[in-house]
Motif scaffolding. Sequence first.
Motif, PDB file in Angstrom:
ATOM      1  N   PRO A 125       0.786  -1.092   0.062  1.00 39.60           N
ATOM      2  CA  PRO A 125      -0.175  -0.002   0.004  1.00 39.60           C
ATOM      3  C   PRO A 125       0.825   1.368  -0.206  1.00 39.60           C
ATOM      4  N   ARG A 126       2.007   1.120   0.377  1.00 40.56           N
ATOM      5  CA  ARG A 126       2.793   2.325   0.561  1.00 40.56           C
ATOM      6  C   ARG A 126       3.083   2.868  -0.836  1.00 40.56           C
ATOM      7  N   LEU A 127       3.256   2.076  -1.705  1.00 41.32           N
ATOM      8  CA  LEU A 127       3.630   2.766  -3.152  1.00 41.32           C
ATOM      9  C   LEU A 127       2.766   3.621  -3.739  1.00 41.32           C
ATOM     10  N   PHE A 128       1.327   3.442  -3.497  1.00 41.47           N
ATOM     11  CA  PHE A 128       0.273   4.455  -3.829  1.00 41.47           C
ATOM     12  C   PHE A 128       0.928   5.925  -3.046  1.00 41.47           C
ATOM     13  N   ALA A 129       1.210   5.591  -1.784  1.00 35.86           N
ATOM     14  CA  ALA A 129       1.343   6.996  -1.283  1.00 35.86           C
ATOM     15  C   ALA A 129       2.562   7.588  -1.598  1.00 35.86           C
ATOM     16  N   ARG A 130       3.689   6.884  -2.000  1.00 34.27           N
ATOM     17  CA  ARG A 130       4.834   7.291  -2.759  1.00 34.27           C
ATOM     18  C   ARG A 130       4.793   7.744  -3.923  1.00 34.27           C
ATOM     19  N   ALA A 131       3.826   7.313  -4.570  1.00 36.78           N
ATOM     20  CA  ALA A 131       3.571   7.898  -6.000  1.00 36.78           C
ATOM     21  C   ALA A 131       2.997   9.287  -6.044  1.00 36.78           C
ATOM     22  N   VAL A 132       2.032   9.299  -5.103  1.00 42.50           N
ATOM     23  CA  VAL A 132       0.983  10.755  -4.787  1.00 42.50           C
ATOM     24  C   VAL A 132       2.304  11.593  -4.347  1.00 42.50           C
ATOM     25  N   THR A 133       2.978  11.290  -3.322  1.00 39.76           N
ATOM     26  CA  THR A 133       3.990  12.159  -2.808  1.00 39.76           C
ATOM     27  C   THR A 133       5.039  12.684  -3.790  1.00 39.76           C
ATOM     28  N   ALA A 134       5.564  11.774  -4.654  1.00 39.25           N
ATOM     29  CA  ALA A 134       6.399  12.151  -5.567  1.00 39.25           C
ATOM     30  C   ALA A 134       6.054  13.444  -6.532  1.00 39.25           C
TER      31      ALA A 134
END
Length: 455
Positions: free
Chosen positions: A401-410
């Motif tokens: 699930p962290r990948l989603f957050a990382r994408a948005v944050t990026a």
Amino acid sequence: MKFGGTSVADAEAIGRVIEIIRGHITRYPAHRVPVVVVSAMSKVTDRLVEIGRLIQDGDGNKALSIVAELHARHEAAASALVSGDALRVLLTQITDDFTSLRANVERWMSTSEVTPAATDTLLSTGELVNSRIVAAAFTARGVRSAWVDARRVLVTDREFTAAAPDTERTTERARALVAPVVDAGDVPVLGGFIGATVDGEPTTLGRGGSDYSAAIFGACLDVDEIQIWTDVDGMLTADPRVVAEPYLVPQLSFAEASELAYFGAKVLHPSTILPAVAKNIPVRILNSRRPEVKGTMITADGRPHAGLTALACKRGLTVVDITSTRMLMAHGFLRRLFEVFERFKTPVDVVTTSEVSVSVTVDNPKRLDEIISNLWTFADVNVEREMAIVCVVGENLRSEPRLFARAVTALGDVPLRLVSQAASRRNITFVLRDADVTRAMNLLHGELFTAAVAS
Ligand code: ASP
Ligand code: MG
């Protein structure tokens, strides 16, 4: 091992193919020899299509001059690769093939008509002749080989120009005509793209069909791996025109390949390898100019790897926001809305909904004005042009699930218009302004790929 048009474009390219096969046989002496499937030489099928068009336009002389040009091109390749008696035999066969093409062209000229069945006879010349040349060249350079007439192996229905394989019959034929060649240690060489009906009428699988042939033969023969040799290293983590230095994608699942194909990130069309994937045979994309590169492996489920698989984008889209003129979403609103798009035969790509409004993206704006005036009868409509989709693809999105957050944050301060994660959960889709695509893609690539794929 299937070699596309650019990999067999001329004598020099065919020479590289021979070394690839020789290298493979030397490296794996205990393995069976590979089955080789070849396309027509690059651009040959286009020229054959042109012949058909010229006949229909009544320009028979121009058509015949292309026949002569193609004959000369194949003779030149044959003469550069084969010599002596073998060359004499090969040149006779090539001349026979072009003589019969010429006779056909003259016959079709008399009515200015080229039926779909005639089109397939015409187009099959490219693969037919080239496969003969490649087989003879293998033998001439010390790789024992045998030409196998693909029209006798690949049995299809009668849908000329887009024929479908008869799997059962093709399996029987492949076992009878191809397997014994392999068992004898000779490399069978077949033309891709071409087949024939049960009565022996030539057919083709549709443009670009050689990959499909390779997948069909591979599935019928239950091979360990299907290799699609082309002129690029494989699938990349992003379009190199947008992201300066994308990485090679070492492996991906069939579903991921299908998602990426939608964005034009296709090195091959995933549906063409379906017969292989259905039988769980891995498909590898390789570069015939750089055979040492490991390429991209496509499997049914993908192989476990860290991080995401690739980014893709689709540019120049229009976003249409549709808000129900009633306070809340009345039932039947969605049906009415999509009926409008259906009536004007306009597909929508991304859809997001809130309680009172629906946003969709449209790739082809041709009938947008009509669509909007129809929507206005029951909704408020707002249109934004010059938008784009940026899509992050990876099976791991399901489990991390962290990948989603990382994408948005990026994406930092890049304004996002729509965000959606489909049911498959193997992609995240961002809709943003086209002007922001390069920055968005580079931000995502820098954050999500540098470490993951390079390691
Ligand atoms: N020669 C055919 C074409 O150009 C098939 C192929 O190359 O896959 O469409
Ligand atoms: Mg091709």
